[in-house]
Design an enzyme around this catalytic site. Structure first.
Site, PDB file in Angstrom:
ATOM      1  N   TYR A 101       0.830  -1.218   0.000  1.00 61.74           N
ATOM      2  CA  TYR A 101       0.000   0.000   0.000  1.00 61.74           C
ATOM      3  C   TYR A 101       0.857   1.258   0.000  1.00 61.74           C
ATOM      4  CZ  TYR A 101      -4.411  -2.446   0.280  1.00 61.74           C
ATOM      5  OH  TYR A 101      -5.500  -3.217  -0.054  1.00 61.74           O
TER       6      TYR A 101
ATOM      7  N   ARG B  46       1.709   1.874  -3.524  1.00 60.16           N
ATOM      8  CA  ARG B  46       0.563   2.417  -4.270  1.00 60.16           C
ATOM      9  C   ARG B  46       0.323   3.877  -3.885  1.00 60.16           C
ATOM     10  NH1 ARG B  46      -4.427  -1.244  -3.488  1.00 60.16           N
ATOM     11  NH2 ARG B  46      -5.372   0.404  -4.765  1.00 60.16           N
TER      12      ARG B  46
ATOM     13  N   GLN C 186     -15.348   4.056  -5.825  1.00 59.68           N
ATOM     14  CA  GLN C 186     -14.721   2.870  -5.240  1.00 59.68           C
ATOM     15  C   GLN C 186     -13.211   3.078  -5.135  1.00 59.68           C
ATOM     16  OE1 GLN C 186     -16.713  -0.921  -7.080  1.00 59.68           O
ATOM     17  NE2 GLN C 186     -16.988   0.753  -8.521  1.00 59.68           N
TER      18      GLN C 186
ATOM     19  N   HIS D 268     -14.755   2.830  -0.548  1.00 58.49           N
ATOM     20  CA  HIS D 268     -13.731   1.856  -0.144  1.00 58.49           C
ATOM     21  C   HIS D 268     -12.580   2.518   0.611  1.00 58.49           C
ATOM     22  CE1 HIS D 268     -15.228  -0.940  -3.611  1.00 58.49           C
ATOM     23  NE2 HIS D 268     -16.049  -0.892  -2.605  1.00 58.49           N
TER      24      HIS D 268
ATOM     25  N   GLY E  79     -16.252   3.446 -15.526  1.00 53.98           N
ATOM     26  CA  GLY E  79     -14.980   2.767 -15.297  1.00 53.98           C
ATOM     27  C   GLY E  79     -15.006   1.752 -14.172  1.00 53.98           C
TER      28      GLY E  79
ATOM     29  N   SER F 187     -16.058  -2.487 -13.323  1.00 53.08           N
ATOM     30  CA  SER F 187     -16.463  -3.781 -13.897  1.00 53.08           C
ATOM     31  C   SER F 187     -17.743  -4.279 -13.230  1.00 53.08           C
ATOM     32  CB  SER F 187     -15.344  -4.801 -13.684  1.00 53.08           C
ATOM     33  OG  SER F 187     -15.093  -4.951 -12.284  1.00 53.08           O
TER      34      SER F 187
END
Ligand code: APR
Length: 242
Positions: A70, A73, A104, A122, A190, A192
């Site tokens: 993380y 990221r 999200q 999230h 964007g 899924s």
């Protein structure tokens, strides 16, 4: 690039809309250089095992690996900029009476593009909290060990993101659900649509549903407008017509 055709009826509907609700996913940040999750080749889950890196059990098994993943990221997020898709949504909010943006994404790029009141379904990778107490921590120091420790209880710190198997903060999802039920126009951009309960928002959405995705949307209905392409190309075009 195929010519993007924005139907006149859609522009009319957006001009009349009192309430717009939006759900975004990793696809809107792809053009900023942030990898998505499920892209066959470049997606994070093509390279890494979500159960090892994005679960509470995975963290307990190897807190250092998960913290460092993380942290990398987070570093990446700091090196990129919001793209035209993020900015178009910030501008859309200035053109409609009421807009609710739920994401999200944990990258904070909507906020950096000027969007306000973003619902972070999230969490956010730029925040950290205590693994044991769940309380946010303002600052942390990696020189005292990885993962750093909670200044209150000494427990490990973890990113303030929602991991698989964890519940979304109640009040957060309820706000997004209410907006989806009350809106005149709902955008799904964007994503899924494979992760619940976020994916349910498009199903419960009232009014017109607009999907923008690289993948072709299978659901066809008179109340749906499916755009097959990049959010950073389609959204600015759509917003400038308002
Ligand atoms: N513009 C529009 N759509 C795009 C673009 C783009 N430039 N690039 C990729 N996409 C689409 C992909 O085709 C895919 O359908 O965005 C979608 C991204 O899907 P996922 O990678 O599954 O990401 P998302 O739906 O946000 O994942 C949901 O899963 O891993 C968890 O917590 C994580 O929030 C994440 C959740």
């Amino acid at each position: 690039m195929n010519e993007i055709v924005i139907p006149v009826q859609l522009i009319e509907a957006l001009k009349k809309a009192q309430r717009v609700a939006i759900l975004t996913g990793a696809g809107i940040s792809a053009e900023s250089g942030i990898p998505t999750f499920r892209d066959q080749l470049t997606g994070l889950w093509a390279k890494y095992r979500p159960e090892e890196l994005a679960t509470s059990k995975g963290f307990q098994r190897n807190p250092r690996m998960v913290w460092e993943w993380y942290a990398a990221r987070r570093e990446k997020v700091h090196t990129v900029e919001p793209n035209a898709g993020h900015y178009a949504l910030a501008e859309l909010a200035r053109k409609v009476p009421e807009l609710t943006l739920a994401t999200q994404n944990v990258d904070g790029l909507h906020q950096r593009a000027g969007s306000e009141g973003v619902i972070e379904l999230h969490g956010n990778i730029n925040r950290v909290k205590c693994f044991d107490e769940g309380l946010l921590v303002d600052s942390w120091n990696e020189n005292q060990g990885i993962p750093p420790r909670c200044p209150r209880c000494g427990g490990f710190l973890r990113p303030d993101v929602v991991w698989f198997g964890e519940m979304l903060p109640d009040e957060v999802f309820e706000k997004a659900e209410y907006a989806a039920k009350k809106c005149d126009v709902f955008f799904s951009i964007g994503t899924s649509g494979q992760v619940e309960p976020a994916a349910s928002l498009a199903r419960i959405a009232h009014g017109i549903v607009i999907t923008i995705n690289l993948e072709v949307e299978s659901l066809i209905s008179p109340y749906r407008y499916n755009f097959n392409g990049k959010a950073g190309e389609i959204l600015p075009l759509l917003v400038q017509k308002l």
